[in-house]
Design a protein around this motif. Structure first.
Motif, mmCIF file in Angstrom:
data_model
loop_
_atom_site.group_PDB
_atom_site.id
_atom_site.type_symbol
_atom_site.label_atom_id
_atom_site.label_comp_id
_atom_site.label_asym_id
_atom_site.label_seq_id
_atom_site.Cartn_x
_atom_site.Cartn_y
_atom_site.Cartn_z
ATOM 1 N N VAL A 1 0.851 -1.190 0.000
ATOM 2 C CA VAL A 1 0.000 0.000 0.000
ATOM 3 C C VAL A 1 0.882 1.234 0.000
ATOM 4 O O VAL A 1 1.789 1.371 0.826
ATOM 5 C CB VAL A 1 -0.922 0.021 1.235
ATOM 6 C CG1 VAL A 1 -1.731 1.316 1.264
ATOM 7 C CG2 VAL A 1 -1.830 -1.199 1.252
ATOM 8 N N GLN A 2 0.608 2.123 -0.916
ATOM 9 C CA GLN A 2 1.330 3.397 -0.953
ATOM 10 C C GLN A 2 0.343 4.542 -0.913
ATOM 11 O O GLN A 2 -0.726 4.474 -1.525
ATOM 12 C CB GLN A 2 2.187 3.488 -2.215
ATOM 13 C CG GLN A 2 3.336 2.485 -2.239
ATOM 14 C CD GLN A 2 4.244 2.655 -3.434
ATOM 15 O OE1 GLN A 2 3.850 3.207 -4.448
ATOM 16 N NE2 GLN A 2 5.472 2.186 -3.315
ATOM 17 N N LEU A 3 0.725 5.563 -0.166
ATOM 18 C CA LEU A 3 -0.090 6.754 -0.051
ATOM 19 C C LEU A 3 0.745 7.955 -0.442
ATOM 20 O O LEU A 3 1.907 8.062 -0.028
ATOM 21 C CB LEU A 3 -0.596 6.940 1.386
ATOM 22 C CG LEU A 3 -1.410 5.800 1.989
ATOM 23 C CD1 LEU A 3 -1.674 6.069 3.461
ATOM 24 C CD2 LEU A 3 -2.718 5.625 1.239
ATOM 25 N N GLN A 4 0.162 8.846 -1.211
ATOM 26 C CA GLN A 4 0.873 10.062 -1.595
ATOM 27 C C GLN A 4 -0.002 11.267 -1.301
ATOM 28 O O GLN A 4 -1.132 11.349 -1.795
ATOM 29 C CB GLN A 4 1.260 10.031 -3.061
ATOM 30 C CG GLN A 4 2.227 11.129 -3.449
ATOM 31 C CD GLN A 4 2.905 10.869 -4.786
ATOM 32 O OE1 GLN A 4 2.514 9.990 -5.533
ATOM 33 N NE2 GLN A 4 3.933 11.645 -5.076
ATOM 34 N N ALA A 5 0.530 12.156 -0.483
ATOM 35 C CA ALA A 5 -0.226 13.335 -0.061
ATOM 36 C C ALA A 5 0.173 14.549 -0.892
ATOM 37 O O ALA A 5 1.330 14.720 -1.257
ATOM 38 C CB ALA A 5 0.011 13.613 1.409
ATOM 39 N N PHE A 6 -0.826 15.382 -1.159
ATOM 40 C CA PHE A 6 -0.632 16.602 -1.946
ATOM 41 C C PHE A 6 -1.363 17.754 -1.292
ATOM 42 O O PHE A 6 -2.277 17.543 -0.507
ATOM 43 C CB PHE A 6 -1.239 16.431 -3.351
ATOM 44 C CG PHE A 6 -0.718 15.274 -4.129
ATOM 45 C CD1 PHE A 6 -1.367 14.040 -4.062
ATOM 46 C CD2 PHE A 6 0.389 15.391 -4.939
ATOM 47 C CE1 PHE A 6 -0.906 12.956 -4.791
ATOM 48 C CE2 PHE A 6 0.854 14.315 -5.674
ATOM 49 C CZ PHE A 6 0.208 13.094 -5.598
ATOM 50 N N GLY A 7 -0.974 18.974 -1.659
ATOM 51 C CA GLY A 7 -1.812 20.116 -1.361
ATOM 52 C C GLY A 7 -1.341 21.050 -0.279
ATOM 53 O O GLY A 7 -1.983 22.072 -0.032
ATOM 54 N N GLY A 8 -0.255 20.748 0.391
ATOM 55 C CA GLY A 8 0.225 21.657 1.419
ATOM 56 C C GLY A 8 0.756 22.943 0.820
ATOM 57 O O GLY A 8 0.899 23.082 -0.393
ATOM 58 N N GLY A 9 1.018 23.889 1.695
ATOM 59 C CA GLY A 9 1.565 25.155 1.241
ATOM 60 C C GLY A 9 1.483 26.217 2.308
ATOM 61 O O GLY A 9 1.160 25.935 3.464
ATOM 62 N N LEU A 10 1.759 27.437 1.894
ATOM 63 C CA LEU A 10 1.717 28.600 2.785
ATOM 64 C C LEU A 10 0.396 29.328 2.572
ATOM 65 O O LEU A 10 0.034 29.642 1.425
ATOM 66 C CB LEU A 10 2.886 29.525 2.488
ATOM 67 C CG LEU A 10 2.909 30.874 3.217
ATOM 68 C CD1 LEU A 10 3.035 30.659 4.721
ATOM 69 C CD2 LEU A 10 4.048 31.737 2.684
ATOM 70 N N VAL A 11 -0.302 29.599 3.649
ATOM 71 C CA VAL A 11 -1.588 30.282 3.562
ATOM 72 C C VAL A 11 -1.699 31.265 4.718
ATOM 73 O O VAL A 11 -1.132 31.043 5.796
ATOM 74 C CB VAL A 11 -2.745 29.258 3.573
ATOM 75 C CG1 VAL A 11 -2.774 28.467 4.870
ATOM 76 C CG2 VAL A 11 -4.072 29.915 3.284
ATOM 77 N N GLN A 12 -2.404 32.349 4.488
ATOM 78 C CA GLN A 12 -2.597 33.340 5.537
ATOM 79 C C GLN A 12 -3.663 32.883 6.525
ATOM 80 O O GLN A 12 -4.549 32.095 6.171
ATOM 81 C CB GLN A 12 -3.006 34.677 4.924
ATOM 82 C CG GLN A 12 -1.905 35.338 4.110
ATOM 83 C CD GLN A 12 -2.290 36.716 3.637
ATOM 84 O OE1 GLN A 12 -3.467 37.074 3.604
ATOM 85 N NE2 GLN A 12 -1.301 37.520 3.284
ATOM 86 N N PRO A 13 -3.608 33.367 7.737
ATOM 87 C CA PRO A 13 -4.673 33.053 8.700
ATOM 88 C C PRO A 13 -6.041 33.400 8.124
ATOM 89 O O PRO A 13 -6.209 34.445 7.477
ATOM 90 C CB PRO A 13 -4.326 33.934 9.900
ATOM 91 C CG PRO A 13 -2.846 34.109 9.814
ATOM 92 C CD PRO A 13 -2.541 34.183 8.345
ATOM 93 N N GLY A 14 -6.990 32.504 8.344
ATOM 94 C CA GLY A 14 -8.320 32.673 7.777
ATOM 95 C C GLY A 14 -8.479 32.057 6.410
ATOM 96 O O GLY A 14 -9.594 31.984 5.879
ATOM 97 N N GLY A 15 -7.383 31.612 5.821
ATOM 98 C CA GLY A 15 -7.417 31.039 4.486
ATOM 99 C C GLY A 15 -7.820 29.584 4.482
ATOM 100 O O GLY A 15 -8.230 29.031 5.509
ATOM 101 N N TYR A 16 -7.687 28.966 3.297
ATOM 102 C CA TYR A 16 -8.098 27.573 3.162
ATOM 103 C C TYR A 16 -7.120 26.831 2.275
ATOM 104 O O TYR A 16 -6.417 27.412 1.444
ATOM 105 C CB TYR A 16 -9.508 27.479 2.594
ATOM 106 C CG TYR A 16 -9.642 28.023 1.188
ATOM 107 C CD1 TYR A 16 -9.926 29.364 0.966
ATOM 108 C CD2 TYR A 16 -9.470 27.195 0.084
ATOM 109 C CE1 TYR A 16 -10.023 29.867 -0.321
ATOM 110 C CE2 TYR A 16 -9.569 27.685 -1.200
ATOM 111 C CZ TYR A 16 -9.843 29.023 -1.404
ATOM 112 O OH TYR A 16 -9.941 29.510 -2.670
ATOM 113 N N LEU A 17 -7.113 25.519 2.484
ATOM 114 C CA LEU A 17 -6.343 24.597 1.661
ATOM 115 C C LEU A 17 -7.109 23.289 1.571
ATOM 116 O O LEU A 17 -7.869 22.961 2.484
ATOM 117 C CB LEU A 17 -4.966 24.302 2.270
ATOM 118 C CG LEU A 17 -3.849 25.323 2.127
ATOM 119 C CD1 LEU A 17 -2.637 24.864 2.942
ATOM 120 C CD2 LEU A 17 -3.468 25.529 0.675
#
Length: 114
Positions: A1-17
């Motif tokens: 089983v392999q898992l690959q995560a995506f989508g992190g980053g830098l965001v301002q407070p109140g923001g979304y990811l």
């Protein structure tokens, strides 16, 4: 089983990811998929989970702000994060439980800062 995560980053407070976790197996057969996080200098902590039957659960500090979901066709789980706070800063890991075993993705960094 392999898992690959995506989508992190830098965001301002109140923001979304939105984080995504792509699995190499059919996620219809898993017991549970979950997200954990580990902030600098702290232990890894559970954030949210979804069982094979679709039961959702969240740690108190993210209730109402984070949403876990899954897409069977893509064998992918998601963590939609809104109203992000600096204390949400961490490396986020996806987790899959199947047949009594835990499997982990490589982690994706989320930084909430102005």
């Amino acid at each position: 089983v392999q898992l690959q995560a995506f989508g992190g980053g830098l965001v301002q407070p109140g923001g979304y990811l939105r984080l995504a976790c792509a699995a190499s197996v059919n996620i219809r057969s898993v017991f549970r998929m979950a997200w954990y996080r580990q902030a600098p200098g702290r232990q890894r902590e559970w954030v949210a989970s979804i069982t094979g039957g679709g039961t959702l659960d969240y740690r108190d500090s993210v209730k109402g702000r984070f949403t876990i979901s899954r897409n069977f066709a893509k064998n992918t789980s998601y963590l939609q994060m809104t109203s992000l706070k600096p204390e949400d800063t961490a490396v986020y890991y996806c987790n899959l439980q199947r047949a009594g075993q835990h499997y982990w993705g490589q982690g994706t960094l989320v930084t909430v800062s102005s």
